[in-house]
Write a protein that holds these residues in place. Structure first.
Motif, PDB file in Angstrom:
ATOM      1  N   THR A   1       0.845  -1.184   0.000  1.00 34.81           N
ATOM      2  CA  THR A   1       0.000   0.000   0.000  1.00 34.81           C
ATOM      3  C   THR A   1       0.884   1.240   0.000  1.00 34.81           C
ATOM      4  O   THR A   1       1.768   1.374   0.849  1.00 34.81           O
ATOM      5  N   PRO A   2       0.660   2.145  -0.954  1.00 35.77           N
ATOM      6  CA  PRO A   2       1.451   3.384  -0.979  1.00 35.77           C
ATOM      7  C   PRO A   2       1.296   4.174   0.324  1.00 35.77           C
ATOM      8  O   PRO A   2       0.232   4.140   0.958  1.00 35.77           O
ATOM      9  N   ALA A   3       2.338   4.871   0.708  1.00 36.27           N
ATOM     10  CA  ALA A   3       2.356   5.620   1.970  1.00 36.27           C
ATOM     11  C   ALA A   3       1.161   6.562   2.088  1.00 36.27           C
ATOM     12  O   ALA A   3       0.562   6.674   3.167  1.00 36.27           O
ATOM     13  N   GLU A   4       0.795   7.230   0.998  1.00 36.90           N
ATOM     14  CA  GLU A   4      -0.299   8.201   1.066  1.00 36.90           C
ATOM     15  C   GLU A   4      -1.670   7.545   1.261  1.00 36.90           C
ATOM     16  O   GLU A   4      -2.662   8.228   1.533  1.00 36.90           O
ATOM     17  N   LEU A   5      -1.756   6.219   1.141  1.00 37.52           N
ATOM     18  CA  LEU A   5      -3.025   5.511   1.320  1.00 37.52           C
ATOM     19  C   LEU A   5      -3.073   4.698   2.609  1.00 37.52           C
ATOM     20  O   LEU A   5      -4.094   4.094   2.931  1.00 37.52           O
ATOM     21  N   GLN A   6      -1.989   4.695   3.359  1.00 40.96           N
ATOM     22  CA  GLN A   6      -1.924   3.852   4.547  1.00 40.96           C
ATOM     23  C   GLN A   6      -2.872   4.305   5.655  1.00 40.96           C
ATOM     24  O   GLN A   6      -3.408   3.469   6.388  1.00 40.96           O
ATOM     25  N   ALA A   7      -3.148   5.589   5.764  1.00 45.42           N
ATOM     26  CA  ALA A   7      -4.127   6.060   6.758  1.00 45.42           C
ATOM     27  C   ALA A   7      -5.514   5.536   6.389  1.00 45.42           C
ATOM     28  O   ALA A   7      -6.270   5.079   7.261  1.00 45.42           O
ATOM     29  N   GLY A   8      -5.855   5.571   5.121  1.00 45.72           N
ATOM     30  CA  GLY A   8      -7.139   5.030   4.663  1.00 45.72           C
ATOM     31  C   GLY A   8      -7.221   3.532   4.879  1.00 45.72           C
ATOM     32  O   GLY A   8      -8.269   3.008   5.263  1.00 45.72           O
ATOM     33  N   GLU A   9      -6.106   2.846   4.650  1.00 41.91           N
ATOM     34  CA  GLU A   9      -6.070   1.401   4.888  1.00 41.91           C
ATOM     35  C   GLU A   9      -6.314   1.103   6.373  1.00 41.91           C
ATOM     36  O   GLU A   9      -7.103   0.208   6.714  1.00 41.91           O
ATOM     37  N   ALA A  10      -5.656   1.842   7.248  1.00 43.74           N
ATOM     38  CA  ALA A  10      -5.815   1.628   8.692  1.00 43.74           C
ATOM     39  C   ALA A  10      -7.269   1.887   9.113  1.00 43.74           C
ATOM     40  O   ALA A  10      -7.844   1.124   9.906  1.00 43.74           O
ATOM     41  N   LYS A  11      -7.889   2.932   8.580  1.00 45.27           N
ATOM     42  CA  LYS A  11      -9.280   3.249   8.922  1.00 45.27           C
ATOM     43  C   LYS A  11     -10.226   2.195   8.340  1.00 45.27           C
ATOM     44  O   LYS A  11     -11.212   1.819   8.985  1.00 45.27           O
ATOM     45  N   PHE A  12      -9.917   1.716   7.144  1.00 48.30           N
ATOM     46  CA  PHE A  12     -10.706   0.629   6.551  1.00 48.30           C
ATOM     47  C   PHE A  12     -10.616  -0.608   7.433  1.00 48.30           C
ATOM     48  O   PHE A  12     -11.628  -1.229   7.763  1.00 48.30           O
ATOM     49  N   ASN A  13      -9.401  -0.980   7.818  1.00 46.60           N
ATOM     50  CA  ASN A  13      -9.209  -2.176   8.640  1.00 46.60           C
ATOM     51  C   ASN A  13      -9.918  -2.062   9.986  1.00 46.60           C
ATOM     52  O   ASN A  13     -10.488  -3.033  10.478  1.00 46.60           O
ATOM     53  N   ALA A  14      -9.934  -0.868  10.566  1.00 43.33           N
ATOM     54  CA  ALA A  14     -10.549  -0.662  11.873  1.00 43.33           C
ATOM     55  C   ALA A  14     -12.078  -0.595  11.819  1.00 43.33           C
ATOM     56  O   ALA A  14     -12.751  -0.987  12.777  1.00 43.33           O
ATOM     57  N   ASN A  15     -12.627  -0.108  10.701  1.00 42.52           N
ATOM     58  CA  ASN A  15     -14.065   0.167  10.651  1.00 42.52           C
ATOM     59  C   ASN A  15     -14.853  -0.616   9.612  1.00 42.52           C
ATOM     60  O   ASN A  15     -16.076  -0.705   9.731  1.00 42.52           O
ATOM     61  N   CYS A  16     -14.198  -1.154   8.607  1.00 39.71           N
ATOM     62  CA  CYS A  16     -14.918  -1.738   7.475  1.00 39.71           C
ATOM     63  C   CYS A  16     -14.615  -3.220   7.237  1.00 39.71           C
ATOM     64  O   CYS A  16     -15.462  -3.957   6.742  1.00 39.71           O
ATOM     65  N   SER A  17     -13.399  -3.627   7.563  1.00 40.35           N
ATOM     66  CA  SER A  17     -12.957  -4.970   7.182  1.00 40.35           C
ATOM     67  C   SER A  17     -13.699  -6.090   7.901  1.00 40.35           C
ATOM     68  O   SER A  17     -13.766  -7.203   7.401  1.00 40.35           O
ATOM     69  N   VAL A  18     -14.293  -5.810   9.069  1.00 42.35           N
ATOM     70  CA  VAL A  18     -15.056  -6.836   9.772  1.00 42.35           C
ATOM     71  C   VAL A  18     -16.154  -7.384   8.860  1.00 42.35           C
ATOM     72  O   VAL A  18     -16.392  -8.584   8.843  1.00 42.35           O
ATOM     73  N   CYS A  19     -16.785  -6.509   8.095  1.00 36.49           N
ATOM     74  CA  CYS A  19     -17.842  -6.950   7.170  1.00 36.49           C
ATOM     75  C   CYS A  19     -17.342  -7.086   5.732  1.00 36.49           C
ATOM     76  O   CYS A  19     -17.728  -8.014   5.028  1.00 36.49           O
TER      77      CYS A  19
ATOM     78  N   THR B   1     -15.633  10.212  10.176  1.00 43.13           N
ATOM     79  CA  THR B   1     -15.953  11.532   9.631  1.00 43.13           C
ATOM     80  C   THR B   1     -15.940  11.448   8.111  1.00 43.13           C
ATOM     81  O   THR B   1     -15.459  10.472   7.531  1.00 43.13           O
ATOM     82  N   SER B   2     -16.423  12.491   7.478  1.00 43.60           N
ATOM     83  CA  SER B   2     -16.385  12.560   6.016  1.00 43.60           C
ATOM     84  C   SER B   2     -14.946  12.484   5.509  1.00 43.60           C
ATOM     85  O   SER B   2     -14.666  11.828   4.502  1.00 43.60           O
ATOM     86  N   ALA B   3     -14.025  13.124   6.212  1.00 42.57           N
ATOM     87  CA  ALA B   3     -12.599  13.083   5.821  1.00 42.57           C
ATOM     88  C   ALA B   3     -12.043  11.664   5.963  1.00 42.57           C
ATOM     89  O   ALA B   3     -11.255  11.217   5.121  1.00 42.57           O
ATOM     90  N   ASP B   4     -12.464  10.946   7.008  1.00 46.02           N
ATOM     91  CA  ASP B   4     -12.047   9.552   7.174  1.00 46.02           C
ATOM     92  C   ASP B   4     -12.525   8.715   5.990  1.00 46.02           C
ATOM     93  O   ASP B   4     -11.774   7.912   5.424  1.00 46.02           O
ATOM     94  N   VAL B   5     -13.788   8.903   5.621  1.00 44.52           N
ATOM     95  CA  VAL B   5     -14.361   8.131   4.514  1.00 44.52           C
ATOM     96  C   VAL B   5     -13.646   8.464   3.210  1.00 44.52           C
ATOM     97  O   VAL B   5     -13.399   7.578   2.388  1.00 44.52           O
ATOM     98  N   ASP B   6     -13.275   9.727   3.014  1.00 40.93           N
ATOM     99  CA  ASP B   6     -12.497  10.089   1.821  1.00 40.93           C
ATOM    100  C   ASP B   6     -11.204   9.276   1.752  1.00 40.93           C
ATOM    101  O   ASP B   6     -10.830   8.790   0.686  1.00 40.93           O
ATOM    102  N   GLN B   7     -10.525   9.132   2.884  1.00 38.37           N
ATOM    103  CA  GLN B   7      -9.287   8.347   2.901  1.00 38.37           C
ATOM    104  C   GLN B   7      -9.563   6.875   2.617  1.00 38.37           C
ATOM    105  O   GLN B   7      -8.799   6.228   1.885  1.00 38.37           O
ATOM    106  N   ILE B   8     -10.641   6.361   3.154  1.00 33.53           N
ATOM    107  CA  ILE B   8     -11.023   4.966   2.902  1.00 33.53           C
ATOM    108  C   ILE B   8     -11.347   4.768   1.427  1.00 33.53           C
ATOM    109  O   ILE B   8     -10.939   3.781   0.809  1.00 33.53           O
ATOM    110  N   ILE B   9     -12.077   5.711   0.849  1.00 30.20           N
ATOM    111  CA  ILE B   9     -12.431   5.629  -0.571  1.00 30.20           C
ATOM    112  C   ILE B   9     -11.173   5.576  -1.428  1.00 30.20           C
ATOM    113  O   ILE B   9     -11.080   4.752  -2.356  1.00 30.20           O
ATOM    114  N   GLN B  10     -10.220   6.424  -1.136  1.00 29.55           N
ATOM    115  CA  GLN B  10      -8.970   6.422  -1.920  1.00 29.55           C
ATOM    116  C   GLN B  10      -8.282   5.063  -1.831  1.00 29.55           C
ATOM    117  O   GLN B  10      -7.779   4.552  -2.827  1.00 29.55           O
ATOM    118  N   TYR B  11      -8.273   4.475  -0.649  1.00 32.02           N
ATOM    119  CA  TYR B  11      -7.674   3.149  -0.465  1.00 32.02           C
ATOM    120  C   TYR B  11      -8.445   2.086  -1.246  1.00 32.02           C
ATOM    121  O   TYR B  11      -7.855   1.278  -1.969  1.00 32.02           O
TER     122      TYR B  11
END
Length: 133
Positions: free
Chosen positions: A40-58, A112-122
């Protein structure tokens, strides 16, 4: 007894037609996300972490889906079918089940909306890695 070439020709095209229709109806397997083990590129790692914490369960690791939720690395979720705003609405308000048989998705208050933006990019990066778009 003479062979009727026309009948044989029709039969072979009939069989070929059936095979083509059957093949077209099948949903081909999707390529594995991040094929080739791309990190995962460095600029997408925050989105990856938020995805893993909030989305990956489902939605599964790398968006591949689970028994609780659909894969996001799938042609249904490509930008031309489900744009980025659809992801924002899903996180903010939840979603009634309409493509899959997993049940309704609850809203995700922790994002937040900003969190979701990062997840979307990932997720879009995962989709590109898988050849979705």
């Amino acid at each position: 007894m003479r062979l009727n070439r026309t009948a044989g020709f029709r039969w072979s095209w009939g069989l070929a037609g059936v095979l083509l229709v059957a093949m077209a109806a099948c949903d081909p397997p999707q390529p594995t996300p991040a094929a080739g083990g791309a990190a995962t590129p460095a600029e997408l790692q925050a989105g990856e972490a938020k995805f893993n914490a909030n989305c990956s369960v489902c939605h599964g690791q790398q968006g591949t889906g689970t028994a609780q939720g659909p894969p996001l690395v799938h042609k249904i979720y490509e930008p031309n079918h489900h744009g980025d705003a659809a992801f924002q609405r899903a996180a903010a308000g939840g979603v009634r089940a309409h493509h899959w048989e997993f049940g309704n998705m609850p809203k995700i208050d922790a994002l937040t909306s900003a969190d979701v933006d990062q997840i979307i990019q990932y997720v879009r990066w995962l989709q590109k890695q898988a050849g979705i778009f």
